[in-house]
Design a protein around this motif. Structure first.
Motif, PDB file in Angstrom:
ATOM      1  N   MET A 112     -42.781-165.905  -7.329  1.00 33.98           N
ATOM      2  CA  MET A 112     -42.133-164.958  -8.234  1.00 33.98           C
ATOM      3  C   MET A 112     -43.146-163.934  -8.746  1.00 33.98           C
ATOM      4  SD  MET A 112     -41.996-167.203 -11.774  1.00 33.98           S
ATOM      5  CE  MET A 112     -41.328-165.848 -12.700  1.00 33.98           C
ATOM      6  N   ARG A 113     -42.623-162.870  -9.337  1.00 32.24           N
ATOM      7  CA  ARG A 113     -43.478-161.939 -10.079  1.00 32.24           C
ATOM      8  C   ARG A 113     -43.569-162.466 -11.504  1.00 32.24           C
ATOM      9  NH1 ARG A 113     -40.977-156.575 -10.499  1.00 32.24           N
ATOM     10  NH2 ARG A 113     -39.177-157.908 -10.865  1.00 32.24           N
ATOM     11  N   PHE A 114     -44.789-162.674 -11.940  1.00 28.98           N
ATOM     12  CA  PHE A 114     -45.011-163.226 -13.272  1.00 28.98           C
ATOM     13  C   PHE A 114     -45.653-162.157 -14.144  1.00 28.98           C
ATOM     14  CE2 PHE A 114     -47.035-165.360 -16.675  1.00 28.98           C
ATOM     15  CZ  PHE A 114     -46.380-166.563 -16.871  1.00 28.98           C
ATOM     16  N   PRO A 115     -45.101-161.873 -15.312  1.00 30.22           N
ATOM     17  CA  PRO A 115     -43.964-162.539 -15.967  1.00 30.22           C
ATOM     18  C   PRO A 115     -42.627-161.837 -15.747  1.00 30.22           C
ATOM     19  CG  PRO A 115     -44.975-161.036 -17.521  1.00 30.22           C
ATOM     20  CD  PRO A 115     -45.736-160.867 -16.213  1.00 30.22           C
ATOM     21  N   GLU A 116     -42.633-160.744 -14.937  1.00 31.17           N
ATOM     22  CA  GLU A 116     -41.449-159.882 -14.868  1.00 31.17           C
ATOM     23  C   GLU A 116     -40.186-160.674 -14.528  1.00 31.17           C
ATOM     24  OE1 GLU A 116     -44.385-159.385 -13.541  1.00 31.17           O
ATOM     25  OE2 GLU A 116     -45.000-157.284 -13.590  1.00 31.17           O
ATOM     26  N   ASP A 117     -40.269-161.563 -13.530  1.00 26.74           N
ATOM     27  CA  ASP A 117     -39.063-162.249 -13.067  1.00 26.74           C
ATOM     28  C   ASP A 117     -38.585-163.348 -14.027  1.00 26.74           C
ATOM     29  OD1 ASP A 117     -39.034-160.604 -10.895  1.00 26.74           O
ATOM     30  OD2 ASP A 117     -39.915-162.057  -9.507  1.00 26.74           O
ATOM     31  N   LEU A 118     -39.392-163.662 -15.030  1.00 28.69           N
ATOM     32  CA  LEU A 118     -38.920-164.629 -16.023  1.00 28.69           C
ATOM     33  C   LEU A 118     -37.880-163.990 -16.948  1.00 28.69           C
ATOM     34  CD1 LEU A 118     -42.233-166.441 -17.108  1.00 28.69           C
ATOM     35  CD2 LEU A 118     -40.406-167.333 -15.648  1.00 28.69           C
ATOM     36  N   PRO A 134     -39.819-170.153 -11.343  1.00 31.28           N
ATOM     37  CA  PRO A 134     -39.404-169.841 -12.729  1.00 31.28           C
ATOM     38  C   PRO A 134     -39.440-171.057 -13.640  1.00 31.28           C
ATOM     39  CG  PRO A 134     -37.506-169.766 -11.233  1.00 31.28           C
ATOM     40  CD  PRO A 134     -38.729-169.904 -10.373  1.00 31.28           C
ATOM     41  N   ILE A 135     -39.220-172.231 -13.070  1.00 33.52           N
ATOM     42  CA  ILE A 135     -39.250-173.447 -13.893  1.00 33.52           C
ATOM     43  C   ILE A 135     -40.673-173.686 -14.398  1.00 33.52           C
ATOM     44  CG2 ILE A 135     -38.927-175.951 -13.839  1.00 33.52           C
ATOM     45  CD1 ILE A 135     -36.728-175.387 -11.665  1.00 33.52           C
ATOM     46  N   VAL A 136     -41.614-173.666 -13.470  1.00 32.14           N
ATOM     47  CA  VAL A 136     -43.015-173.862 -13.861  1.00 32.14           C
ATOM     48  C   VAL A 136     -43.478-172.710 -14.753  1.00 32.14           C
ATOM     49  CG1 VAL A 136     -45.389-173.952 -12.992  1.00 32.14           C
ATOM     50  CG2 VAL A 136     -43.591-175.275 -11.856  1.00 32.14           C
ATOM     51  N   GLY A 137     -43.069-171.487 -14.414  1.00 30.35           N
ATOM     52  CA  GLY A 137     -43.478-170.332 -15.210  1.00 30.35           C
ATOM     53  C   GLY A 137     -43.043-170.451 -16.657  1.00 30.35           C
ATOM     54  N   ASN A 138     -41.806-170.867 -16.866  1.00 30.68           N
ATOM     55  CA  ASN A 138     -41.316-171.017 -18.244  1.00 30.68           C
ATOM     56  C   ASN A 138     -42.017-172.152 -18.981  1.00 30.68           C
ATOM     57  OD1 ASN A 138     -39.374-168.948 -18.784  1.00 30.68           O
ATOM     58  ND2 ASN A 138     -38.026-169.907 -17.273  1.00 30.68           N
ATOM     59  N   VAL A 139     -42.313-173.234 -18.268  1.00 25.47           N
ATOM     60  CA  VAL A 139     -43.033-174.342 -18.907  1.00 25.47           C
ATOM     61  C   VAL A 139     -44.412-173.875 -19.364  1.00 25.47           C
ATOM     62  CG1 VAL A 139     -44.152-176.570 -18.472  1.00 25.47           C
ATOM     63  CG2 VAL A 139     -41.788-176.184 -17.720  1.00 25.47           C
ATOM     64  N   MET A 140     -45.095-173.103 -18.511  1.00 23.09           N
ATOM     65  CA  MET A 140     -46.440-172.642 -18.868  1.00 23.09           C
ATOM     66  C   MET A 140     -46.395-171.706 -20.074  1.00 23.09           C
ATOM     67  SD  MET A 140     -48.116-174.342 -16.666  1.00 23.09           S
ATOM     68  CE  MET A 140     -49.800-173.771 -16.916  1.00 23.09           C
ATOM     69  N   VAL A 141     -45.428-170.789 -20.072  1.00 27.28           N
ATOM     70  CA  VAL A 141     -45.314-169.857 -21.200  1.00 27.28           C
ATOM     71  C   VAL A 141     -44.980-170.608 -22.482  1.00 27.28           C
ATOM     72  CG1 VAL A 141     -43.951-167.983 -22.180  1.00 27.28           C
ATOM     73  CG2 VAL A 141     -44.707-167.848 -19.807  1.00 27.28           C
ATOM     74  N   ASP A 142     -44.017-171.517 -22.403  1.00 25.88           N
ATOM     75  CA  ASP A 142     -43.625-172.262 -23.607  1.00 25.88           C
ATOM     76  C   ASP A 142     -44.783-173.086 -24.161  1.00 25.88           C
ATOM     77  OD1 ASP A 142     -41.066-171.253 -23.504  1.00 25.88           O
ATOM     78  OD2 ASP A 142     -40.216-173.006 -22.482  1.00 25.88           O
ATOM     79  N   ALA A 143     -45.518-173.734 -23.265  1.00 28.88           N
ATOM     80  CA  ALA A 143     -46.649-174.559 -23.720  1.00 28.88           C
ATOM     81  C   ALA A 143     -47.710-173.688 -24.382  1.00 28.88           C
ATOM     82  CB  ALA A 143     -47.231-175.339 -22.546  1.00 28.88           C
ATOM     83  N   LEU A 144     -48.017-172.546 -23.759  1.00 36.47           N
ATOM     84  CA  LEU A 144     -49.031-171.666 -24.333  1.00 36.47           C
ATOM     85  C   LEU A 144     -48.551-171.085 -25.657  1.00 36.47           C
ATOM     86  CD1 LEU A 144     -51.786-170.336 -24.033  1.00 36.47           C
ATOM     87  CD2 LEU A 144     -50.655-168.424 -22.886  1.00 36.47           C
ATOM     88  N   LYS A 145     -47.286-170.719 -25.709  1.00 33.77           N
ATOM     89  CA  LYS A 145     -46.722-170.179 -26.947  1.00 33.77           C
ATOM     90  C   LYS A 145     -46.831-171.202 -28.073  1.00 33.77           C
ATOM     91  CE  LYS A 145     -42.427-168.014 -28.501  1.00 33.77           C
ATOM     92  NZ  LYS A 145     -41.021-167.740 -28.130  1.00 33.77           N
ATOM     93  N   HIS A 146     -46.592-172.452 -27.745  1.00 39.54           N
ATOM     94  CA  HIS A 146     -46.724-173.511 -28.742  1.00 39.54           C
ATOM     95  C   HIS A 146     -48.178-173.623 -29.215  1.00 39.54           C
ATOM     96  CE1 HIS A 146     -45.829-177.354 -30.747  1.00 39.54           C
ATOM     97  NE2 HIS A 146     -47.007-177.738 -30.300  1.00 39.54           N
ATOM     98  N   VAL A 147     -49.100-173.561 -28.275  1.00 39.66           N
ATOM     99  CA  VAL A 147     -50.525-173.659 -28.630  1.00 39.66           C
ATOM    100  C   VAL A 147     -50.930-172.507 -29.551  1.00 39.66           C
ATOM    101  CG1 VAL A 147     -52.868-173.442 -27.682  1.00 39.66           C
ATOM    102  CG2 VAL A 147     -51.215-174.990 -26.608  1.00 39.66           C
TER     103      VAL A 147
END
Ligand SMILES: [Zn+2]
Length: 300
Positions: free
Chosen positions: A21-27, A261-274
């Motif tokens: 995917m294109r990250f983050p555009e396609d998220l 997109p599944i992995v991409g969202n997990v990475m963003v959510d985890a980083l956002k939490h941090v």
């Protein structure tokens, strides 16, 4: 004209978990702002890096690059080996002032961390807690890090960042199972492993096999960057009774398109939490030896 590396305390290294995917555009997320694209990369002591994107997440700059910083030539093959790309990425992170970094990548599943000898099927995820790399790539200098502060590799991945990845991964329904701990063996780049190599890795205690993390983790520790890795199993490792899922190339392509997109969202959510809540306690800063620069004593 070389670009100046922007300041960023946080970073994401993309891997094969998101190469579909294109990250983050396609998220399509409105909480991830694409601030600037550095298509030309940055000059480093190890050659010019590939492109980076500067994002803003939860009010903080986040530097992001794709596929572990590996540059692909016209034929689709890597131009430089992964250890050179890792040095380029680490060098950019140092210049940006990165303190916390997450990486993801797909791996072969060798065996379950919970039940040695039991297969680790596709869609399983390990939040890797340790790694081994029983071979040495070609040296490339200059060394990253400091001679007066030499890194150790007990607990090479940050406990705080691992907790964030683990907690978010547990909430992902597409993941077959989520494990922390898990041991990643970094195999030589450029080909898949033989069945007997995988047998040997299993006996040594490895749960997953890949070809990149063993190059990145030491550099991040040497630079004092807190670092953690999410690894998604894309296939059984070679020689498993279960065989490969998707014996044809199209089958693997479908996996990568689905998981990106599944992995991409997990990475963003985890980083956002941090970023929002803080990474929490970890021991990363304690794994250094001081004053090794005093040796050898002149005249020794
Ligand atoms: Zn840490």
């Amino acid at each position: 004209m070389a670009s100046t590396v922007p300041d960023a305390k946080y970073a994401l290294i993309g891997g094969s978990g998101t190469w579909g995917m294109r990250f983050p555009e396609d998220l399509g997320r409105d909480d991830v702002e694409l601030v600037e694209v550095f298509d030309e990369g940055f000059e480093t002591s190890y050659g010019r890096s590939i492109g980076f994107k500067l994002l803003r997440v939860a009010g903080e700059h986040v530097l992001r690059t794709a596929m572990h910083g590996v540059r692909y030539g016209d034929g689709g093959f890597p131009v430089e080996p992964p250890w050179v790309a890792s040095h380029q990425v680490a060098s950019v992170f140092r210049d940006a002032g990165v303190k916390w970094a997450l990486v993801e990548g797909s791996v072969g599943g060798i065996q379950s961390p919970d039940d040695p000898g039991r297969p680790l099927p596709p869609w399983s995820v390990t939040i890797t807690d340790d790694f081994m790399m029983l071979w040495s790539p070609s040296p490339c200098g200059p060394p990253l890090g400091r001679r007066d502060k030499v890194a150790r590799y007990k607990e090479p991945f940050c406990a705080g960042l691992r907790r964030a990845l683990f907690a978010r991964s547990l909430r992902e329904p597409q993941f077959a199972a989520v494990y922390d701990p898990g041991v990643y063996v970094c195999a030589p780049a450029g080909r898949f492993e033989s069945a007997v190599e995988i047998q040997a890795f299993a006996h040594l205690g490895a749960h997953t096999v890949g070809q990149t993390l063993g190059h990145e983790a030491p550099l991040m520790r040497q630079l004092g960057i807190h670092f953690a890795s999410l690894n998604i199993v894309s296939n059984h490792a070679e020689g498993a009774d279960e065989g490969w899922s998707g014996e044809d190339a199209g089958g693997m392509g479908d996996f990568y398109a689905t998981c990106a997109p599944i992995v991409g969202n997990v990475m963003v959510d985890a980083l956002k939490h941090v970023i929002s809540e803080g990474p929490g306690a970890c021991n990363c800063d304690s794994y250094f030896l001081d004053r090794l620069d005093a040796f050898p004593v002149p005249g020794a």
